[in-house]
Design an enzyme around this catalytic site. Structure first.
Site, mmCIF file in Angstrom:
data_model
loop_
_atom_site.group_PDB
_atom_site.id
_atom_site.type_symbol
_atom_site.label_atom_id
_atom_site.label_comp_id
_atom_site.label_asym_id
_atom_site.label_seq_id
_atom_site.Cartn_x
_atom_site.Cartn_y
_atom_site.Cartn_z
ATOM 1 N N HIS A 182 8.076 -52.863 -44.122
ATOM 2 C CA HIS A 182 9.533 -52.891 -43.985
ATOM 3 C C HIS A 182 10.282 -52.475 -45.248
ATOM 4 O O HIS A 182 11.517 -52.434 -45.238
ATOM 5 C CB HIS A 182 9.990 -54.290 -43.577
ATOM 6 C CG HIS A 182 9.906 -55.255 -44.718
ATOM 7 N ND1 HIS A 182 8.703 -55.742 -45.184
ATOM 8 C CD2 HIS A 182 10.868 -55.777 -45.514
ATOM 9 C CE1 HIS A 182 8.931 -56.524 -46.215
ATOM 10 N NE2 HIS A 182 10.230 -56.565 -46.439
ATOM 11 N N HIS B 59 15.011 -51.546 -48.288
ATOM 12 C CA HIS B 59 14.573 -52.653 -47.422
ATOM 13 C C HIS B 59 15.098 -52.394 -46.013
ATOM 14 O O HIS B 59 16.301 -52.418 -45.779
ATOM 15 C CB HIS B 59 15.140 -53.965 -47.977
ATOM 16 C CG HIS B 59 14.571 -55.182 -47.346
ATOM 17 N ND1 HIS B 59 14.926 -55.610 -46.092
ATOM 18 C CD2 HIS B 59 13.662 -56.072 -47.826
ATOM 19 C CE1 HIS B 59 14.274 -56.722 -45.807
ATOM 20 N NE2 HIS B 59 13.492 -57.021 -46.845
#
Length: 163
Positions: free
Chosen positions: A67, A82
């Site tokens: 992620h 992110h």
């Protein structure tokens, strides 16, 4: 002439890491990002799941859960991208990593494909913050661009200058 040839660049442009709507970092619905605890930056609410390199650099971090990634630039910035909020809990589901640790990447190069529908359904947000994690060291000045919509790898979002 020779001084100019060997002079280290003192600034660099950072481009959008995703296509979508620009979001000021202060408006990210997560106190770690909105409070700039991880550093200065911006965020994008993506309309497309392809996340690209915002600048030329080297991949210095790849989350095991796919992620997030970190990239070090020629100027020395350490930029963390992110993908989504509370996406660690997805344990890599909904993400396809297209790069590897230590890879030299170019601005606009696709690095991660994210399944936005899956993230929307299983995490708190698809918003994608991008922060300069070493900005608290005070080595950089930032010129934030006024943008509303972004195109991955094409829209300049800020310029960093070495102090």
């Amino acid at each position: 002439m020779f001084k100019k040839m060997f002079k280290k660049e003192k600034d660099e442009s950072i481009y959008a890491h995703a296509t979508g709507s620009f979001v000021p970092l202060e408006e990210v619905p997560d106190p770690v990002f909105s409070g700039k605890m991880m550093g200065e930056g911006i965020a994008i609410k993506p309309t497309d799941g392809t996340i690209v390199a915002p600048v030329d650099g080297e991949i210095i971090q790849l989350a095991e859960t796919k992620h997030a990634f970190g990239i070090r630039t020629a100027l020395g910035e350490e930029i963390l991208v992110h993908i989504g909020l509370e996406t660690v809990a997805l344990k890599g589901e909904g993400f396809e990593v297209l790069t590897k640790m230590g890879a030299k990447v170019k601005k606009g190069e696709p690095l991660i494909k994210a399944d936005l529908a899956y993230i929307e359904e299983n995490a708190s947000s698809t918003i994608v913050p991008m922060v300069v994690t070493n900005s608290p060291e005070g080595k950089f000045d930032f010129d934030w661009k006024k943008v509303t919509e972004t195109v991955a790898g094409e829209t300049e979002v800020f310029v960093t200058t070495l102090k």
